[in-house]
Design an enzyme around this catalytic site. Structure first.
Site, mmCIF file in Angstrom:
data_model
loop_
_atom_site.group_PDB
_atom_site.id
_atom_site.type_symbol
_atom_site.label_atom_id
_atom_site.label_comp_id
_atom_site.label_asym_id
_atom_site.label_seq_id
_atom_site.Cartn_x
_atom_site.Cartn_y
_atom_site.Cartn_z
ATOM 1 N N ASP A 11 0.975 -1.215 -0.044
ATOM 2 C CA ASP A 11 -0.073 -0.087 -0.041
ATOM 3 C C ASP A 11 0.934 1.078 0.058
ATOM 4 O O ASP A 11 1.786 1.420 0.929
ATOM 5 C CB ASP A 11 -1.086 -0.006 1.341
ATOM 6 C CG ASP A 11 -1.964 -1.270 1.261
ATOM 7 O OD1 ASP A 11 -2.237 -1.515 0.234
ATOM 8 O OD2 ASP A 11 -2.439 -1.598 2.279
ATOM 9 N N ASP A 130 -13.618 -5.318 -2.001
ATOM 10 C CA ASP A 130 -13.241 -4.990 -0.624
ATOM 11 C C ASP A 130 -14.721 -5.409 0.026
ATOM 12 O O ASP A 130 -15.690 -4.662 -0.476
ATOM 13 C CB ASP A 130 -12.791 -3.669 -0.267
ATOM 14 C CG ASP A 130 -11.521 -3.325 -0.689
ATOM 15 O OD1 ASP A 130 -10.921 -4.274 -0.982
ATOM 16 O OD2 ASP A 130 -11.126 -1.965 -0.949
#
Length: 250
Positions: A11, A130
Site C-alpha cells: 500500500d 473489498d
C-alpha cells in the site's frame, strides 16, 4: 490442483509503503522500491501496489514509484487506486505495470470494466472487491473501504467476469491486518459463482494460514502485506514450507 501464487501487497501513500489494520491505524513499512526488489529476490510470484490516497497530487508520486519499481522487477506487478479511465490505465501500463486493479470506479460505472477489457485485454484487468459483513449480509465497499454498498460480492464478481475482468482480488475487511487467518466463508461465497482466478487477501498471519487457504478453498493466490513487510515471514521461507505441505506453487 493448479499451481498457487504468493503475492506481497504494498500500500503506497506519499511514495512510502504503509500498512494498517481494518484499513485504519496506518504505519510506515518502508521504501516500496527496495521492498519490491527484495520480494522478487525471495521468489514472490507477483506484486500488487495500491495507491491508498489516490489524490491528484499523490497520483504523480505514485506513477514515479511505478516507474522506479518497473526498473528493478522481473516479475509481473499490478497497480491500483483511483483508476477511473483509459488514460489512467495507459499511464500506469506505460510506467511499467503489467495489470491494473479497479474498484470504486467499476462499482459506480460497471461499463468501465467492458471498456478497459476491450482496450487493454482481459489479462490486464483485475477487479478488486473489498467486502464486509453487516448484520449477516455481505456487502461490497468502495472509497477505500469507507462506503458500504448494496452489492453482493459474489454477484458482483460474476458480473465482472461477464464484462471482461480477468481476475478477482478479494479482500475481507474484517480480517485485514488482523493476522487471524483468511476468510474462508467470503472466499467460498465468491469462488462458487465465479470462474476467474481469485486472489485472497486479508488475515494472513502464519504459514499455516496459507496452507489452510489453499487446502480448504479454491483461491488461486494468496496476498499478504504486514507479515512480509515487518520480517515475520519471508516469501522464500513461506514457499519452502508450503512445498512440505504438498501445495503446488509457481
Amino acid at each position: 490442483m493448479l499451481k498457487k501464487r504468493i503475492i506481497p501487497c504494498l500500500d503506497i501513500r506519499d511514495g512510502r509503503t504503509v500498512k494498517g489494520v481494518n484499513f485504519l491505524a496506518i504505519r510506515d513499512a518502508g521504501d516500496p522500491v527496495a521492498l519490491a526488489k527484495a520480494y522478487a529476490e525471495q521468489g514472490a510470484d507477483e506484486l500488487v501496489f495500491l495507491d491508498i490516497t489516490a489524490t491528484i497530487e499523490g497520483r504523480k508520486t505514485f506513477i514515479e514509484v511505478v516507474e522506479k519499481v518497473g526498473l528493478v522487477l522481473d516479475i509481473p506487478f499490478t497497480v491500483g487506486g483511483g483508476i477511473s479511465s483509459r488514460e489512467d490505465v495507459t499511464n500506469l501500463l506505460q510506467a511499467g505495470a503489467d495489470k491494473v486493479s479497479i474498484n470504486s470506479a467499476a462499482v459506480n460505472r460497471p461499463e468501465l470494466i467492458d471498456q478497459l477489457a476491450q482496450s487493454f485485454g482481459n489479462q490486464c484487468i483485475v477487479l478488486a472487491i473489498d467486502a464486509i459483513k453487516e448484520n449477516g449480509v455481505w456487502k461490497v465497499c468502495i472509497n477505500g473501504g469507507r462506503t458500504p454498498t448494496q452489492l453482493n460480492p459474489a454477484f458482483w464478481a460474476a458480473e465482472a467476469e461477464e464484462r471482461g475482468a480477468g481476475e478477482i482480488l478479494l479482500t475481507s475487511m474484517r480480517r485485514d491486518g488482523t493476522k487471524v487467518g483468511f476468510d474462508a466463508e467470503l472466499i467460498g461465497l465468491v469462488a462458487d459463482g465465479c470462474r476467474l482466478p481469485l486472489i485472497a487477501s486479508g488475515g494472513a498471519g502464519t504459514k499455516d494460514h496459507f496452507t489452510d487457504l489453499f487446502q480448504q478453498t479454491d483461491a488461486d493466490a494468496a496476498l499478504a502485506a504486514s507479515i512480509f513487510h515487518f520480517g515475520e515471514i519471508s516469501v522464500s521461507e513461506l514457499k519452502s514450507y508450503l512445498k512440505t505441505q504438498n501445495i503446488p506453487l509457481r
